[in-house]
Design a protein around this motif. Structure first.
Motif, PDB file in Angstrom:
ATOM      1  N   GLU A  58     -32.959   8.466  36.603  1.00 52.73           N
ATOM      2  CA  GLU A  58     -31.443   7.686  36.134  1.00 52.73           C
ATOM      3  C   GLU A  58     -31.413   8.299  34.634  1.00 52.73           C
ATOM      4  N   GLU A  61     -29.606  11.559  34.497  1.00 44.26           N
ATOM      5  CA  GLU A  61     -28.470  12.181  35.595  1.00 44.26           C
ATOM      6  C   GLU A  61     -27.110  11.042  34.703  1.00 44.26           C
ATOM      7  N   ARG A  62     -27.112   9.233  33.739  1.00 37.80           N
ATOM      8  CA  ARG A  62     -26.502   9.449  33.505  1.00 37.80           C
ATOM      9  C   ARG A  62     -25.906  10.285  32.219  1.00 37.80           C
ATOM     10  N   ARG A  65     -23.927  13.013  33.547  1.00 37.95           N
ATOM     11  CA  ARG A  65     -22.855  12.523  33.665  1.00 37.95           C
ATOM     12  C   ARG A  65     -21.598  12.351  32.413  1.00 37.95           C
ATOM     13  N   GLU A  66     -21.953  11.820  31.184  1.00 37.92           N
ATOM     14  CA  GLU A  66     -21.723  11.403  30.388  1.00 37.92           C
ATOM     15  C   GLU A  66     -21.301  12.883  29.468  1.00 37.92           C
ATOM     16  N   ARG A  68     -20.442  15.871  31.141  1.00 38.77           N
ATOM     17  CA  ARG A  68     -19.762  16.281  32.114  1.00 38.77           C
ATOM     18  C   ARG A  68     -17.750  15.831  31.526  1.00 38.77           C
ATOM     19  N   ARG A  69     -18.557  14.911  31.011  1.00 33.28           N
ATOM     20  CA  ARG A  69     -17.226  13.314  30.886  1.00 33.28           C
ATOM     21  C   ARG A  69     -16.435  14.304  29.831  1.00 33.28           C
TER      22      ARG A  69
END
Length: 94
Positions: A58, A61-62, A65-66, A68-69
């Motif tokens: 997890e 994954e977090r 995501r950060e 990619r942002r």
């Protein structure tokens, strides 16, 4: 009455097993209750490993995501910078 006498004599033998089984059940009930409580409270090594693996996944994954942002925001900012660096076409030049 004579027909009932043999049945009455065999009745304690037939019920003896039931009574013994009930007695064993009553005696072992507290032990089973305590072991069930201990199982519910304690965590096995495999359960701990699974939970730790899930936490790591997890977190990864977090972080993904950060990342990619951030990359999206950097691309947008570069486009804005490139657009502002280009000279605007002169409307009065012929």
């Amino acid at each position: 009455m004579r027909k009932l006498l043999p049945l009455l004599l065999l009745l304690p033998l037939a019920l003896g097993g039931c009574l013994a089984r009930t007695a064993v059940g009553v005696v072992t009930l507290p032990v089973r209750a305590v072991s069930a409580g201990v199982d519910a409270v304690t965590t096995s090594q495999s359960e701990a490993d699974e939970r730790r693996g899930r936490e790591i996944r997890e977190e990864e994954e977090r972080l993904g995501r950060e990342a990619r942002r951030r990359e999206r925001e950097e691309r947008r900012q570069r486009r804005r910078d490139e657009a502002s660096d280009e000279p605007e076409p002169d409307a009065h030049a012929s």
